[in-house]
Design an enzyme around this catalytic site. Structure first.
Site, PDB file in Angstrom:
ATOM      1  N   ASP A  67      -4.898  -0.624   2.751  1.00 23.07           N
ATOM      2  CA  ASP A  67      -5.218  -1.531   1.640  1.00 23.07           C
ATOM      3  C   ASP A  67      -4.546  -1.032   0.356  1.00 23.07           C
ATOM      4  O   ASP A  67      -4.861   0.043  -0.148  1.00 23.07           O
ATOM      5  CB  ASP A  67      -6.753  -1.547   1.492  1.00 23.07           C
ATOM      6  N   HIS A  92      11.809   6.797  15.626  1.00 19.20           N
ATOM      7  CA  HIS A  92      10.684   7.544  16.189  1.00 19.20           C
ATOM      8  C   HIS A  92      10.918   9.047  16.039  1.00 19.20           C
ATOM      9  O   HIS A  92       9.985   9.842  15.996  1.00 19.20           O
ATOM     10  CB  HIS A  92      10.492   7.165  17.652  1.00 19.20           C
TER      11      HIS A  92
END
Ligand SMILES: *[C@@H]1O[C@H](CO)[C@@H](O)[C@H](O)[C@H]1NC(C)=O
Ligand SMILES: *[C@@H]1O[C@H](CO)[C@@H](O)[C@H](O)[C@H]1NC(C)=O
Ligand SMILES: CC(=O)N[C@H]1CO[C@H](CO)[C@@H](O)[C@@H]1O
Length: 470
Positions: A407, A170
């Protein structure tokens, strides 16, 4: 059941990045000791192994390399000069990229049932762990320690699909930067070049322009435990052998509207109601009821703290709210916590559980969003409050990020999961696949509680419907 096909490393194209470093701000330092974040995207792709090896593998490697040219910290390392006195003495950790740095990328094949893993129903958590890449271990170079920040794994389910697993510290970045990285990678993979990505004006913004008091650096770069970050630092990773299960709850726009309408009759003065707040409140109260029903009043983060306190915590992206505002492409972490505390746990499991949760979450959100210029006023206590030993549910993700837009040229993901919620009783919230107004919530609970959660959640939704029909 997992067969590794190839372990490789991918660098930005030679001489495109060179030596660069990126200082950490206190927003990054907050996360120095946090567990790594892992996500998995599943794509339906009915191709055999030969197609995978000949077409998909080279395409992903090539596009990743170009993406790293623009997102160099993903290929870099955290550089820390260890100091047992728990003080970095002005030599704050930073992210550094040197020519030749690379990301570990694994290609593998997995024999589990693709359809089973990509459902919304209850599934065993440990089945997902082989799809998640591990982060590299720290190593010592001269007097400093380098810690890899990111790794990737692409796993084939022959003739069914593939899973792309990502793990990052993180301290590298938050969900917003990771999402921008994925948008860039998918655009480059789809088109074979970075022209469209460059034309979109979404290059990361690396300037460290956030203004904040130096005292925050002193607190967060010297937080308790920081002295353990040295060459022996053990990076947490998810291990099986727990009895945890994950499930995906889909709240459709119609569900959410009904919950909102129900709330407006029960709590007409509620200050703040959004789809996100309603969804969080709903899940929070159902988890509390599930715990009560199974007699497991204690949560996993429950140490010796106050037995009647319960906390709900979610990150708020400050980029557009801080003064002066940051561009949405600001690279790194820029999150502040929104925290709400319940002082009487039984309220949540009772009849008015959902309403109580919605009031608490709504109040916390409206207060946090109202603060504007005073955003940082209590920033010195964020970590303290987040680590207090009380029962806590955390949220990761936000429906603002359209995960199902990720995508690579194979269509929308069939499924997205955030296995790192298994570390610590969190839930994940993402936009759903089907419709912008729907919300998908990933939940990870001990199996018995999960069973109770599912049945409670069903009947709660039904009962809000009945109340309205009356
Ligand atoms: C899971 O929920 C999503 C809606 O977000 C839906 O598109 C998908 O078909 C569901 N999966 C299954 C296996 O029912
Ligand atoms: C889980 O949260 C607790 C506090 O809520 C913290 O002490 C612990 O370190 C966290 N676990 C991991 C793996 O970070
Ligand atoms: C692509 C993306 O950013 N998705 C978010 C979905 O939610 C998870 C947490 O559950 C975040 O970590 C992801 O970043």
């Amino acid at each position: 059941m997992l067969t590794v096909l190839e372990n490789c490393r991918v660098s930005p194209p030679p001489s495109t990045v060179g030596d660069k470093s990126l200082p950490l701000t206190f927003f990054d330092a907050i996360w120095l000791l946090f567990f790594p974040i892992s996500q998995v995207f599943f794509y339906e792709l009915p191709h055999p192994k030969s197609y995978f090896l000949e077409t998909i593998v080279p395409k992903l490697k090539h596009s990743l390399s170009i993406t790293l040219q623009h997102f160099f910290p993903f290929a870099g390392n955290l550089i820390v000069i260890p100091n047992p006195n728990r003080c970095f003495n002005g030599k704050k950790p930073e992210i550094r990229h040197v020519e030749g740095d690379s990301v570990a990328l694994t290609f593998a094949e997995y024999e589990l049932d693709f359809n089973e893993l990509t459902g919304n129903h209850t599934r065993e958590c440990h089945k997902f762990y082989p799809l998640i890449p591990l982060l590299g271990q720290p190593s010592k170079v001269y007097n400093y320690v380098t810690i890899p920040l990111f790794s990737l794994q692409v796993t084939l389910f022959p003739n069914k699909g593939i899973a792309i697993g990502l793990t990052n510290h993180h301290r590298l970045c938050d969900a917003s930067t990771r999402f921008n990285f994925l948008k860039a990678w998918t655009s480059i993979a789809k088109h074979g070049t970075d022209e469209l990505f460059l034309a979109s004006g979404s290059l990361p913004f690396y300037e460290r322009v956030i203004e904040y008091p130096e005292s925050l650096d002193e607190i967060y770069f010297n937080q308790p435990g920081i002295e353990t970050i040295d060459e022996g630092y053990k990076i947490p990773h998810l291990v099986g052998g727990t009895d945890k299960a994950r499930a995906t709850l889909v709240l459709t726009q119609a569900h959410i509207n009904r919950l909102k309408k129900w709330l407006s009759t029960q709590s007409p003065t509620l200050e703040y109601v959004s789809s996100f707040s309603v969804a969080c409140a709903y899940v929070w109260s159902c988890i509390a009821k599930a715990r009560a029903r199974t007699g497991e009043q204690k949560g996993e983060n429950d140490n010796d703290g106050d037995d009647d306190l319960e906390r709900f915590i979610f990150p708020v992206d400050w980029r557009s709210r801080i003064h002066p505002p940051l561009p949405p492409t600001y690279f790194g972490n820029c999150l502040g916590p929104c925290i709400t505390t319940l002082t009487k746990r039984s309220l949540l499991a009772g009849n008015k559980g959902f309403q109580t949760a919605a009031e608490l979450v709504g109040k916390a959100l409206s207060e946090t969003l109202k603060t504007k210029d005073a955003l940082l006023k209590d920033a010195d206590t964020w970590l303290e409050r987040a680590y207090e030993p009380v029962l806590m549910i955390g949220v990761s993700g936000t429906p603002k990020m359209k995960v199902y837009d990720i995508d690579f040229g194979w269509g929308k993901p069939k499924k997205h999961e955030t296995p790192s919620i298994d570390y610590n009783g969190s839930i994940s919230v993402n936009a759903s696949k089907d419709s912008a107004g729907d919300i998908e919530i990933g939940i990870s609970l001990p199996t018995k509680q999960m069973d109770a959660f599912i049945s409670i959640s069903r009947s709660e939704l039904e009962s809000t419907f009945y109340d309205q029909d009356e």
